[in-house]
Structure formats: structure tokens, C-alpha cells
Design an enzyme around this catalytic site. Structure first.
Site, PDB file in Angstrom:
ATOM      1  CB  CYS A  23      -0.913   0.004   1.138  1.00 55.47           C
ATOM      2  SG  CYS A  23      -1.953  -1.391   1.374  1.00 55.47           S
ATOM      3  CG  HIS A  35      -3.301   3.364   1.860  1.00 53.63           C
ATOM      4  ND1 HIS A  35      -3.862   2.950   0.908  1.00 53.63           N
ATOM      5  CD2 HIS A  35      -3.158   2.437   2.951  1.00 53.63           C
ATOM      6  CE1 HIS A  35      -4.092   1.668   1.029  1.00 53.63           C
ATOM      7  NE2 HIS A  35      -3.928   1.388   2.200  1.00 53.63           N
ATOM      8  CG  ASN A  84      -6.768  -0.982   1.699  1.00 53.49           C
ATOM      9  OD1 ASN A  84      -6.204  -0.335   0.386  1.00 53.49           O
ATOM     10  ND2 ASN A  84      -6.147  -1.080   2.738  1.00 53.49           N
TER      11      ASN A  84
HETATM   12  O1  UT7 Z   1      -3.739  -1.225   3.459  1.00 51.41           O
HETATM   13  C1  UT7 Z   1      -2.927  -1.855   4.521  1.00 51.41           C
HETATM   14  C2  UT7 Z   1      -3.189  -1.076   5.571  1.00 51.41           C
HETATM   15  N1  UT7 Z   1      -4.450  -1.847   6.374  1.00 51.41           N
HETATM   16  C3  UT7 Z   1      -4.955  -1.150   7.363  1.00 51.41           C
HETATM   17  O2  UT7 Z   1      -4.610   0.071   7.745  1.00 51.41           O
HETATM   18  C4  UT7 Z   1      -5.804  -1.851   8.181  1.00 51.41           C
HETATM   19  C5  UT7 Z   1      -5.822  -1.359   9.676  1.00 51.41           C
HETATM   20  N2  UT7 Z   1      -6.615  -2.064  10.776  1.00 51.41           N
HETATM   21  C6  UT7 Z   1      -8.101  -1.333  10.672  1.00 51.41           C
HETATM   22  O3  UT7 Z   1      -8.636  -0.670  10.072  1.00 51.41           O
HETATM   23  C7  UT7 Z   1      -8.963  -2.331  11.734  1.00 51.41           C
HETATM   24  O4  UT7 Z   1      -8.209  -2.662  12.714  1.00 51.41           O
HETATM   25  C8  UT7 Z   1      -9.970  -2.991  10.992  1.00 51.41           C
HETATM   26  C9  UT7 Z   1     -11.121  -2.172  10.156  1.00 51.41           C
HETATM   27  C10 UT7 Z   1      -9.279  -4.212  10.234  1.00 51.41           C
HETATM   28  C11 UT7 Z   1     -10.791  -3.710  12.304  1.00 51.41           C
HETATM   29  O5  UT7 Z   1     -11.334  -2.832  13.154  1.00 51.41           O
HETATM   30  P1  UT7 Z   1     -11.225  -2.956  14.888  1.00 51.41           P
HETATM   31  O6  UT7 Z   1     -11.826  -1.826  15.353  1.00 51.41           O
HETATM   32  O7  UT7 Z   1      -9.843  -2.849  14.992  1.00 51.41           O
HETATM   33  O8  UT7 Z   1     -11.889  -4.381  14.885  1.00 51.41           O
HETATM   34  P2  UT7 Z   1     -11.384  -5.592  15.598  1.00 51.41           P
HETATM   35  O9  UT7 Z   1     -10.407  -6.423  14.797  1.00 51.41           O
HETATM   36  O10 UT7 Z   1     -10.988  -5.224  17.038  1.00 51.41           O
HETATM   37  O11 UT7 Z   1     -12.765  -6.572  15.788  1.00 51.41           O
HETATM   38  C12 UT7 Z   1     -13.764  -6.279  16.726  1.00 51.41           C
HETATM   39  C13 UT7 Z   1     -14.840  -7.098  16.693  1.00 51.41           C
HETATM   40  C14 UT7 Z   1     -14.330  -8.646  16.898  1.00 51.41           C
HETATM   41  O12 UT7 Z   1     -15.177  -9.418  17.595  1.00 51.41           O
HETATM   42  P3  UT7 Z   1     -14.928  -9.534  19.063  1.00 51.41           P
HETATM   43  O13 UT7 Z   1     -13.672 -10.553  19.126  1.00 51.41           O
HETATM   44  O14 UT7 Z   1     -14.615  -8.323  19.843  1.00 51.41           O
HETATM   45  O15 UT7 Z   1     -16.074 -10.481  19.399  1.00 51.41           O
HETATM   46  C15 UT7 Z   1     -14.159  -9.178  15.547  1.00 51.41           C
HETATM   47  O16 UT7 Z   1     -14.239 -10.532  15.258  1.00 51.41           O
HETATM   48  O17 UT7 Z   1     -15.531  -7.030  15.457  1.00 51.41           O
HETATM   49  C16 UT7 Z   1     -15.290  -8.474  14.874  1.00 51.41           C
HETATM   50  N3  UT7 Z   1     -15.290  -8.344  13.448  1.00 51.41           N
HETATM   51  C17 UT7 Z   1     -16.445  -8.273  12.758  1.00 51.41           C
HETATM   52  N4  UT7 Z   1     -17.737  -7.954  12.933  1.00 51.41           N
HETATM   53  C18 UT7 Z   1     -18.501  -7.898  12.018  1.00 51.41           C
HETATM   54  C19 UT7 Z   1     -14.098  -8.224  12.563  1.00 51.41           C
HETATM   55  N5  UT7 Z   1     -14.648  -8.209  11.024  1.00 51.41           N
HETATM   56  C20 UT7 Z   1     -15.746  -8.244  11.161  1.00 51.41           C
HETATM   57  C21 UT7 Z   1     -16.774  -7.880  10.070  1.00 51.41           C
HETATM   58  N6  UT7 Z   1     -18.118  -7.775  10.668  1.00 51.41           N
HETATM   59  N7  UT7 Z   1     -16.494  -7.632   9.020  1.00 51.41           N
END
Ligand code: UT7
Length: 330
Positions: free
Chosen positions: A114, A255, A285
Site C-alpha cells: 500500500c 492511503h 482499500n
Molecule cells: O492497507 C494496509 C493497511 N491496513 C490497514 O490500515 C488496516 C488497519 N486496521 C483496521 O482498519 C481495523 O483494525 C479493522 C477495520 C481491520 C478492524 O477494526 P477494529 O475496530 O480494530 O476491529 P477488531 O479487529 O478489534 O474487531 C472487533 C470485533 C471482533 O469481535 P470480538 O472479538 O470483539 O467478538 C471481530 O471478530 O469485530 C469483529 N469483526 C467483525 N464483525 C462484523 C471483525 N470483522 C468483522 C466484520 N463484521 N467484517
């Protein structure tokens, strides 16, 4: 020395025709429009269908950039393709060279995930500043839909496909005002599209490791933390190199990974919301394509105008991150 500055003189972009809305993803994985929208800002993304190709999208974006710069493919000295998803592991830049009819141009691929567009911009600038080349087409393009696990809700909701391009030309004044690039391979395991082999003994005692690339894996929390911390730092470094302060920038062009990252970086740098360029709601993305795609839209919408100062930053797998401060146009 004269004419060893660089100017970014044109932009173009291309996306596949098929849109996939958040609501449609609920047919595939346990997710909701509400979760995706509030956690990422993404509402829909474009997906390449089996008839699309990376080189086709990249060529379409490149043609528009060349037209907007007012040059022809025959003028190009170099084509740089920033991508992690070439049609061919040997590279796709030469195919684009052929499709454009850019017979004079040298062409090669550059991979920095990226961050690829920003790394490509700085690479292209070196060729111009040393007087080696005068007309360069830089394309950022990715088709990550071919490499996500469509059963993994943590990643499949994030990515989209597309291509964006710019033309860089030798110029009296140097419009690349400052840059900074960084890599940290100790955090490589946070974001991968890794090769996995099955050992194969081809003759007794001689083993090779044939296999395939595995779908994207990401530790979202760690990558988020990394981006929110390192992106403001690297923009500060690039601004320092440019001898500018943050209030002098007209646009913050990051990005397009996550709206929350855009907001956090803008807040940390005290950049007001109206200066932040965001189009990830429509495209998700798109990896190396995201910055030139958002840049091209903003230019065509008349937001970014000649002489505007743009602070851009890419970040992602590697881990890699970088920032460049440039002034749009000649
Ligand atoms: O291009 C390269 C650069 N990439 C990035 O910059 C990505 C950086 N990271 C992010 O943007 C975020 O971390 C994400 C959008 C990927 C995730 O957001 P988050 O607020 O960090 O969520 P999380 O991973 O802490 O997940 C929270 C909850 C989890 O459930 P539990 O463990 O709390 O029960 C996940 O299992 O949300 C759950 N979850 C979802 N729920 C519904 C994860 N993905 C999904 C989904 N739909 N698609």
C-alpha cells in the site's frame, strides 16, 4: 543545473465496472453494513471480474494520465508500475508498455504494497533529478480481490480493486518539496500475502519447494496502531524536509485504508476535516491504487488546483510507510 526539477502534470484512474455494497457482503460472511461503515467508513468497493486484468486497468488509468498531461505514449522514457498483484509474477509493466505503444519506455514493476505509490513517486523523482529520464508514467494498481479469503470477514470487507496513474515530467522548478520513506521488516508478520510451499523431491536428495501464494492475513489492530502512530511522524519528517509547516498544506491525501485512520492522523496533525481527501466509502482499500485514484478524483472534481500543496502518505505491508509533499501541476 536547469530542468532537473519534477512536476506532476497529469493524472488518470480506472476501476472495474462491478460494485459490491456492504449489504451484499452479509450474504457471504457474518457482518453488517453498520459494522463495516462505522469501523471503516467503507460502503462499497469495485471488484475485477474474470475478464479484467491488472495490466488492462493500469493501461486505462495510464492512458488518461498521459492525455491529461498533454503528452503521448511515445514521449515516455519510463513506466513504473507499483503493484503487489501483477498478472504475471515476472511483472506486468512491460505488457502495459506494449498496450500503450510506449515503444521508447523502459518498464518495470515495483512492490511496496500500500506504500507502492509513494515509493514509486520518490523512485521516479530520482531518475528525473539525475537527468536520466524526462517523462515518467507512474501507475499504482492492485486487484486484491484475487487474494483475499472471501470467508474471512476481518479482511474481505476491506479491499477493492482499481488503478490510478500520474505523469511526472522534468521541470524548471521542483514540485516534489520533500519526502521520507521507512521500512520495518520486524513487523512483517502483521500483513502478508505469503507463499506456502509443499516440499517436492524431484530426484533423490534434491528438494524444491513448489506451492502457491496464500490469501491475505492481517493483524488489523496492530496495523491500525502502526498507521495511527507512524503516519503523522513521517508526514512531519517530509514537511521538515520541505521546510513547510502543517498549516501550509492544502490537502492531506492518505492511503485510503480506513476513515478512522484518516481522522486520527488528521487530528494528530491538526489538519481540519475539509482538507482531508477521502473516497474510500466508494472504493474500499485499493492498496497501491488508493492514493492516485483519490488524487485523480480530487483533481477532476476541481478540488486540487494547480500550485496546491498536497501531503500524501502511504502505509502498509512490509511494513512500509512513506510521505511526500508535492505541489500539483507545473
Ligand atoms: O492497507 C494496509 C493497511 N491496513 C490497514 O490500515 C488496516 C488497519 N486496521 C483496521 O482498519 C481495523 O483494525 C479493522 C477495520 C481491520 C478492524 O477494526 P477494529 O475496530 O480494530 O476491529 P477488531 O479487529 O478489534 O474487531 C472487533 C470485533 C471482533 O469481535 P470480538 O472479538 O470483539 O467478538 C471481530 O471478530 O469485530 C469483529 N469483526 C467483525 N464483525 C462484523 C471483525 N470483522 C468483522 C466484520 N463484521 N467484517
Amino acid at each position: 543545473m536547469q530542468n532537473l526539477g519534477i512536476a506532476i502534470t497529469g493524472s488518470g484512474s480506472a476501476v472495474p465496472a462491478t460494485s459490491l455494497h456492504n449489504q451484499q457482503l452479509t450474504q457471504l460472511v457474518e457482518t453488517s453494513d453498520e459494522w463495516i461503515t462505522t469501523r471503516t467508513g467503507i460502503r462499497q468497493r469495485r471488484l475485477a471480474d474474470p475478464t479484467d486484468s491488472l495490466s488492462g486497468l493500469a493501461t486505462a488509468a495510464g492512458l488518461k494520465a498521459i492525455a491529461s498531461a498533454g503528452i503521448t505514449p511515445a514521449d515516455l522514457d519510463l513506466i513504473l508500475l507499483a503493484t503487489s498483484t501483477p498478472d504475471d509474477l515476472f511483472g506486468s509493466a512491460c505488457k502495459i508498455q506494449a498496450q500503450l505503444g510506449a515503444t521508447k519506455a523502459v518498464a518495470f514493476d515495483l512492490t511496496a504494497a500500500c506504500s507502492g505509490f509513494v515509493f514509486g513517486l520518490v523512485t521516479a523523482a530520482q531518475y528525473i533529478r539525475t537527468g536520466v529520464y524526462r517523462h515518467i508514467l507512474l501507475i499504482g494498481a492492485d486487484i486484491l480481490s484475487r487474494w483475499v479469503d472471501w470467508q474471512d470477514r476481518r479482511t474481505c470487507v476491506l479491499f477493492g480493486d482499481g488503478a490510478g496513474a500520474v505523469v511526472l515530467q522534468a521541470n524548471d522548478s521542483d514540485r516534489l518539496l520533500g519526502f521520507a520513506l521507512k521500512s520495518d521488516g520486524t513487523q512483517n508478520h502483521y500483513l502478508n500475502l505469503a507463499y506456502q510451499d509443499t516440499p517436492q523431491e524431484i530426484i533423490p536428495g534434491v528438494n524444491v519447494a513448489q506451492g502457491t501464494y496464500q490469501p491475505i492475513t492481517m493483524n488489523g489492530k496492530e496495523v491500525y496502531r502502526f498507521a495511527a502512530q507512524k503516519v503523522p511522524e513521517i508526514i512531519d519528517k517530509a514537511l521538515f524536509a520541505a521546510n513547510l509547516t502543517v498549516d501550509q498544506i492544502d490537502w492531506l491525501l492518505l492511503h485510503q485504508a480506513n476513515q478512522r485512520i484518516l481522522d486520527a492522523v488528521a487530528q494528530r496533525l491538526s489538519v481540519p476535516e475539509h482538507k482531508v481527501i477521502s473516497n474510500l466509502a466508494n472504493y474500499g482499500n485499493t492498496s497501491a491504487a488508493s492514493i492516485p485514484l483519490a488524487l485523480d478524483e480530487a483533481v477532476r472534481q476541481g478540488k486540487i488546483k494547480p500550485n496546491d500543496i498536497v501531503a500524501t502518505s502511504g502505509f502498509g505491508a512490509g511494513l512500509t510507510w512513506g510521505a511526500a509533499i508535492f505541489q500539483w501541476g507545473r
